[in-house]
Design a protein around this motif. Structure first.
Motif, PDB file in Angstrom:
ATOM      1  N   GLU A 238      45.132  38.007  28.159  1.00  0.00           N
ATOM      2  CA  GLU A 238      44.667  38.718  28.260  1.00  0.00           C
ATOM      3  C   GLU A 238      43.848  39.240  29.359  1.00  0.00           C
ATOM      4  O   GLU A 238      43.452  40.026  29.623  1.00  0.00           O
ATOM      5  N   GLU A 287      44.074  47.298  22.876  1.00  0.00           N
ATOM      6  CA  GLU A 287      44.255  46.195  22.849  1.00  0.00           C
ATOM      7  C   GLU A 287      45.863  46.000  22.421  1.00  0.00           C
ATOM      8  O   GLU A 287      46.309  45.498  23.639  1.00  0.00           O
ATOM      9  N   GLN A 290      47.785  47.197  25.387  1.00  0.00           N
ATOM     10  CA  GLN A 290      47.713  46.248  26.570  1.00  0.00           C
ATOM     11  C   GLN A 290      48.144  45.887  26.846  1.00  0.00           C
ATOM     12  O   GLN A 290      49.015  44.692  27.545  1.00  0.00           O
ATOM     13  N   TYR A 346      49.518  40.137  18.401  1.00  0.00           N
ATOM     14  CA  TYR A 346      47.604  40.804  17.984  1.00  0.00           C
ATOM     15  C   TYR A 346      47.894  40.421  16.967  1.00  0.00           C
ATOM     16  O   TYR A 346      47.266  40.816  16.097  1.00  0.00           O
TER      17      TYR A 346
END
Length: 397
Positions: A238, A287, A290, A346
């Motif tokens: 992250e 997210e 990403q 994820y």
């Protein structure tokens, strides 16, 4: 005897030795340019560019610090009783620059004077002979440059060892006694990252992001709690999200500008470019996207397949017959392998962070911290660790 320590002097009291060989070895290491490092527990010879410094195992280090020592405990071993496995000596060299790094038993000289650089509570804690990092060939005009070179080389080698063998280390600062209090119990050492396959260590002298490596060390210390370890390694990935989402936008911009049909003087072309960038920004705002972009940029599919095939237990765990049926399985032969890895990481991250069940078909899975299901994610920890290390490595310079 007094040694230079910057603005101060360090007093080392001479004492009698019965071992003549030890006295000879010690005498050979004494020289006029010998100094004590003021930021770390070590010594240096400025004229020949040689440094020796104490290092600590990345699994047991963290603020507040533990005690000095670069050696690791086997899974299930009793650290406090001294049941540990010592690492063998290691020597690596960067030929073009002429730097040699060695991890080997502490020299008689540093062993002799380390009690002047360690708080009293530390002196009896290292459990016998320990390894230190020795670097030679550093070209530095002054003490500060030598210190900077030491830190840069140590950080690079530490990550290279972590990536190749799982045996990373940290370069601890000199601190007072109050700051170096043990923060763990022996029971916390019963789980650790799986030993990496044997590999030939290298001295790449690449520069890796120190903040990302800090997250990596935190995750490594958390393996006794798989959920915490998973989130720790996820944080490593992250940390790089913004870098790789920006990189993807720059790549899109360059591709549009390089198109031979693009004409900046035409308003329609300029508007199309703005719209494309706006759409891209919207698409990578979440997210999940990403994570996928970051892993796609940093992971090599064939290396990932090799890693998964080498660990039969992990391969089975991630497949369609794995125990965590609420998570999407991974087909290592698929051309969408990295996307599948990103999706599984994820979804597991969401199960942990949001404290809500995930559904796969009619099945609901709630990942409670103390449940048997939570322990089953240990294999997923190995997967996200691989991804985290790969991202740091790909981001090095």
């Amino acid at each position: 005897m007094w040694l230079d320590a910057g603005a101060d002097k360090v007093e080392v009291k001479l004492r009698r030795f019965d071992d003549a060989q030890r006295i000879d070895m010690l005498a050979e290491q004494l020289s006029a340019d010998l100094i004590v490092l003021h930021q770390h527990i070590g010594i240096a010879r400025t004229a020949c560019g040689h440094v020796e410094v104490m290092i600590e195992d990345a699994r047991f280090w963290g603020p507040p610090a533990t005690w000095p020592g670069y050696f690791y405990a086997r899974a299930g071993s009793n650290w406090l009783a001294g049941d540990v496995t010592k690492r063998p000596a290691l020597t690596v060299r960067h030929e073009s620059i002429g730097i040699t790094a060695e991890i080997s038993p502490i020299s008689p000289l540093l062993d002799w004077i380390k009690h002047r650089m360690l708080p009293p509570a530390e002196l009896g804690h290292h459990g016998g002979p320990i390894n230190t990092l020795k670097i030679s060939g550093i070209v530095a005009p002054d003490r500060e440059s030598l210190q900077t070179a030491l830190v840069d080389i140590a950080r690079s080698l530490a990550f290279d060892l972590e990536a190749f063998t799982g045996d990373g280390f940290v370069l601890p600062p000199r601190t007072d006694d109050d700051a170096r209090q043990a923060w763990w119990s022996g029971d916390e050492l019963t789980l650790e990252p799986r030993r990496r396959p044997a590999a030939e260590p290298i001295l790449s002298l690449r520069s890796y992001d120190s903040q990302a490596i800090s997250y990596l060390h935190h995750a490594k210390r958390s393996h006794a709690v798989p959920i915490a370890a998973f989130l720790g390694y996820y944080q490593v990935i992250e940390y790089f999200f913004s870098r790789y989402t920006r990189k993807s936008a720059v790549a899109l911009l360059r591709a549009k500008l390089a198109d031979q049909d693009f004409a900046a003087e035409h308003d329609r072309h300029a508007v199309d470019l703005i719209d494309a960038l706006a759409e891209h920004t919207k698409r990578v705002h979440n997210e999940r996207a990403q994570l996928r972009i970051t892993l796609t940029d940093c992971l090599l599919p064939e290396q990932l397949r090799t890693f998964l095939r080498a660990d039969e237990a992990l391969h089975t765990h991630l497949g369609p017959r794995g125990p965590l049926t609420a998570l999407p399985p991974i087909d290592i032969d698929s051309d969408q392998l990295i996307n599948q890895v990103a999706e599984r990481i994820y979804m597991l991250r969401c199960m942990i962070v949001h404290s809500k069940p995930e559904f796969r078909g009619s099945e609901s899975v709630l990942l409670l911290p103390d449940s048997p299901t939570a322990l089953l994610i240990s294999d997923d920890v190995e997967l996200v660790r691989y991804a985290a290390v790969a991202v740091i490595a790909a981001s090095g310079t």
